[in-house]
Design a protein around this motif. Sequence first.
Motif, PDB file in Angstrom:
ATOM      1  N   ALA A 253       0.833  -1.204   0.000  1.00 34.28           N
ATOM      2  CA  ALA A 253       0.000   0.000   0.000  1.00 34.28           C
ATOM      3  C   ALA A 253       0.867   1.254   0.000  1.00 34.28           C
ATOM      4  N   ALA A 254       1.995   1.212   0.724  1.00 35.58           N
ATOM      5  CA  ALA A 254       2.904   2.361   0.743  1.00 35.58           C
ATOM      6  C   ALA A 254       3.480   2.608  -0.648  1.00 35.58           C
ATOM      7  N   LEU A 255       3.838   1.534  -1.339  1.00 34.58           N
ATOM      8  CA  LEU A 255       4.329   1.692  -2.709  1.00 34.58           C
ATOM      9  C   LEU A 255       3.251   2.274  -3.606  1.00 34.58           C
ATOM     10  N   ASP A 256       2.043   1.750  -3.501  1.00 36.67           N
ATOM     11  CA  ASP A 256       0.947   2.242  -4.341  1.00 36.67           C
ATOM     12  C   ASP A 256       0.706   3.735  -4.138  1.00 36.67           C
ATOM     13  N   GLU A 257       0.861   4.172  -2.891  1.00 34.88           N
ATOM     14  CA  GLU A 257       0.578   5.572  -2.587  1.00 34.88           C
ATOM     15  C   GLU A 257       1.735   6.502  -2.917  1.00 34.88           C
ATOM     16  N   HIS A 258       2.962   6.065  -2.633  1.00 38.30           N
ATOM     17  CA  HIS A 258       4.096   6.986  -2.699  1.00 38.30           C
ATOM     18  C   HIS A 258       5.067   6.723  -3.857  1.00 38.30           C
ATOM     19  N   ALA A 259       4.963   5.547  -4.503  1.00 35.97           N
ATOM     20  CA  ALA A 259       5.824   5.242  -5.659  1.00 35.97           C
ATOM     21  C   ALA A 259       5.138   4.158  -6.474  1.00 35.97           C
ATOM     22  N   PRO A 260       4.103   4.515  -7.216  1.00 36.08           N
ATOM     23  CA  PRO A 260       3.247   3.522  -7.868  1.00 36.08           C
ATOM     24  C   PRO A 260       3.839   2.853  -9.103  1.00 36.08           C
ATOM     25  N   ASP A 261       5.032   3.248  -9.523  1.00 35.94           N
ATOM     26  CA  ASP A 261       5.639   2.599 -10.685  1.00 35.94           C
ATOM     27  C   ASP A 261       7.150   2.581 -10.519  1.00 35.94           C
ATOM     28  N   ALA A 262       7.798   1.818 -11.387  1.00 36.91           N
ATOM     29  CA  ALA A 262       9.245   1.632 -11.281  1.00 36.91           C
ATOM     30  C   ALA A 262      10.009   2.944 -11.410  1.00 36.91           C
ATOM     31  N   GLY A 263       9.578   3.792 -12.329  1.00 37.67           N
ATOM     32  CA  GLY A 263      10.301   5.043 -12.543  1.00 37.67           C
ATOM     33  C   GLY A 263      10.283   5.950 -11.335  1.00 37.67           C
ATOM     34  N   SER A 264       9.119   6.108 -10.702  1.00 40.74           N
ATOM     35  CA  SER A 264       9.038   6.994  -9.541  1.00 40.74           C
ATOM     36  C   SER A 264       9.822   6.425  -8.358  1.00 40.74           C
TER      37      SER A 264
ATOM     38  N   ALA B 156      13.538   6.868  -9.045  1.00 40.33           N
ATOM     39  CA  ALA B 156      13.930   8.274  -8.931  1.00 40.33           C
ATOM     40  C   ALA B 156      14.125   8.681  -7.476  1.00 40.33           C
ATOM     41  N   VAL B 157      13.282   8.175  -6.597  1.00 40.83           N
ATOM     42  CA  VAL B 157      13.402   8.497  -5.170  1.00 40.83           C
ATOM     43  C   VAL B 157      14.714   7.966  -4.617  1.00 40.83           C
ATOM     44  N   LEU B 158      15.076   6.750  -5.002  1.00 42.12           N
ATOM     45  CA  LEU B 158      16.219   6.072  -4.386  1.00 42.12           C
ATOM     46  C   LEU B 158      17.517   6.235  -5.165  1.00 42.12           C
ATOM     47  N   GLY B 159      17.442   6.751  -6.375  1.00 38.15           N
ATOM     48  CA  GLY B 159      18.654   6.902  -7.177  1.00 38.15           C
ATOM     49  C   GLY B 159      19.101   5.610  -7.834  1.00 38.15           C
ATOM     50  N   ILE B 160      18.158   4.737  -8.119  1.00 38.59           N
ATOM     51  CA  ILE B 160      18.469   3.477  -8.801  1.00 38.59           C
ATOM     52  C   ILE B 160      18.578   3.746 -10.302  1.00 38.59           C
ATOM     53  N   GLY B 161      19.602   3.201 -10.932  1.00 43.98           N
ATOM     54  CA  GLY B 161      19.825   3.414 -12.356  1.00 43.98           C
ATOM     55  C   GLY B 161      18.707   2.855 -13.210  1.00 43.98           C
TER      56      GLY B 161
ATOM     57  N   LEU C  42      18.316  -0.927 -13.856  1.00 40.80           N
ATOM     58  CA  LEU C  42      17.873  -1.766 -12.737  1.00 40.80           C
ATOM     59  C   LEU C  42      16.468  -1.428 -12.263  1.00 40.80           C
ATOM     60  N   ALA C  43      15.949  -0.288 -12.661  1.00 40.38           N
ATOM     61  CA  ALA C  43      14.693   0.212 -12.109  1.00 40.38           C
ATOM     62  C   ALA C  43      13.554  -0.793 -12.248  1.00 40.38           C
ATOM     63  N   GLY C  44      13.330  -1.270 -13.460  1.00 42.75           N
ATOM     64  CA  GLY C  44      12.222  -2.185 -13.695  1.00 42.75           C
ATOM     65  C   GLY C  44      12.385  -3.507 -12.973  1.00 42.75           C
ATOM     66  N   PRO C  45      13.515  -4.212 -13.182  1.00 44.83           N
ATOM     67  CA  PRO C  45      13.699  -5.503 -12.499  1.00 44.83           C
ATOM     68  C   PRO C  45      13.618  -5.403 -10.981  1.00 44.83           C
TER      69      PRO C  45
ATOM     70  N   ALA D 284      17.168  -2.163  -1.881  1.00 43.50           N
ATOM     71  CA  ALA D 284      18.615  -2.050  -1.684  1.00 43.50           C
ATOM     72  C   ALA D 284      19.302  -3.396  -1.900  1.00 43.50           C
ATOM     73  N   VAL D 285      18.710  -4.447  -1.360  1.00 45.20           N
ATOM     74  CA  VAL D 285      19.295  -5.778  -1.491  1.00 45.20           C
ATOM     75  C   VAL D 285      19.292  -6.227  -2.953  1.00 45.20           C
ATOM     76  N   TYR D 286      18.172  -6.016  -3.638  1.00 40.94           N
ATOM     77  CA  TYR D 286      18.081  -6.468  -5.024  1.00 40.94           C
ATOM     78  C   TYR D 286      18.989  -5.662  -5.942  1.00 40.94           C
ATOM     79  N   ALA D 287      19.072  -4.361  -5.713  1.00 39.84           N
ATOM     80  CA  ALA D 287      19.975  -3.546  -6.528  1.00 39.84           C
ATOM     81  C   ALA D 287      21.426  -3.947  -6.293  1.00 39.84           C
ATOM     82  N   PHE D 288      21.751  -4.286  -5.064  1.00 40.83           N
ATOM     83  CA  PHE D 288      23.115  -4.707  -4.713  1.00 40.83           C
ATOM     84  C   PHE D 288      23.498  -5.975  -5.480  1.00 40.83           C
ATOM     85  N   TYR D 289      22.631  -6.960  -5.461  1.00 38.18           N
ATOM     86  CA  TYR D 289      22.965  -8.227  -6.116  1.00 38.18           C
ATOM     87  C   TYR D 289      22.790  -8.184  -7.633  1.00 38.18           C
TER      88      TYR D 289
END
Length: 432
Positions: free
Chosen positions: A68-79, A82-87, A90-93, A350-355
């Motif tokens: 629910a937090a994702l749906d409200e504050h970051a409903p898609d991969a791009g948003s 952008a919040v976390l600075g993920i390239g 990697l954003a979609g996966p 963070a864990v998924y982006a790391f690996y």
Amino acid sequence: MGQQEKVATSLDGAVSEEISASLVAVDEELARRYPGDPGTRQPVHTVYVPGDVFAEDTVRSWGDRALAALDEHAPDAGSFAAVLGIGEELAGPVYERVRAKLHHEPVEDLRIDFEDGYGTRADAEEDAAAARAARLVSEAYAQGTAAPYMGIRMKCMEAAVRDRGIRTTDIFLTGLMRDGGLPGGLVLTLPKVTYPEQVTAFVRLLDAFEKAHRLPAGRIGFEIQIETSQSILAADGTAAVARMIDAADGRATGLHYGTFDYSACVGVSAAYQSSDHPAADHAKAVMQVAAAGTGVRVCDGSTNVLPIGPTEHVHEAWRLHYDLTRRALARAYYQGWDMHPGHLPTRYAAVYAFYRGGMEQAAARLAAYVAKTGGDVMDEPATAKALSGYLLRGLDCGALDAAEVTGLTGLTRADLEGFSSPRRAALTVTAP
């Protein structure tokens, strides 16, 4: 073909035999104290839930609240990226895997808290809560709704709460035995350990319980929570945490850093209490060195900044948690505490982006090592062990898929486990 020339030596076999005989005790000590990593799955986090709040739907509820937090504050991969600075690559996966994880396994390790998160209650109330916790945990494992690892954090072994902690542990374990036995994912956490003798006392408690129920000796392991300066540096100047591991007599499974208790203990002001404070780094570095090779794993602490309220604040809290988690992973702290459902999206991101971010490089280095083709990095067996361990941790948490790892390395999971196996697991020491 000519006869091979005999290599000249100056010493007879008796010298080697004598040296080996003199080191038998050392060989045995190395095998006992430093067996290497157990090779089992390590959860990426531990979730803490107070004993009176824990319910049969806690694991599912945390996943639903995180989604629910994702749906409200970051409903898609791009948003989210952008919040976390993920390239972008990697954003979609990462986003897709985070959402999938929150659906099917939102919590990897759950601790029902009877210490700071629960506080002091009437004995009858805590008795009932401990019995209830045992029943709910047993039911969760029976129904397939449990987290992979579950257990309790009891009160510590200090005089004021010792009897209460012992009784809660007894009630919880007794309830599990009554309702089907101890689950394979059982974990206990002993908090606020200051002296090795407190660890010895807890070992004595578990040993007595095992004997009462005719369980195999050493069946019940536990984590040691490092929350005081005395647990890092003893009064005589020695590293007390190393002595605590020894006092656990093979039962210690982890060392958990308590960010806020430890920070307060060494005088860090509240505004600066964080897992990246220099005092925290020092404590965890000592823990890491003390635990290296013993099979005991180190767990980072938590952040108390909760991602709740307006979107702007949620994004700030997410960035903080994401950055702290990535920082910990780079320092080989592969597990941390999460205190709120809103921390789950950034824990897994963070864990998924790391690996995922390092998968191709790690796989290429390992494949080159296996093929002995070299490359621009000359790796040794110890590095191959680290590379395979990295890929295995990525597989265990859902960051990587077996097919893609095999495709990149040419290795199966069994092959990876062979490279990452404990260094002395197969060592058998015999006297000459």
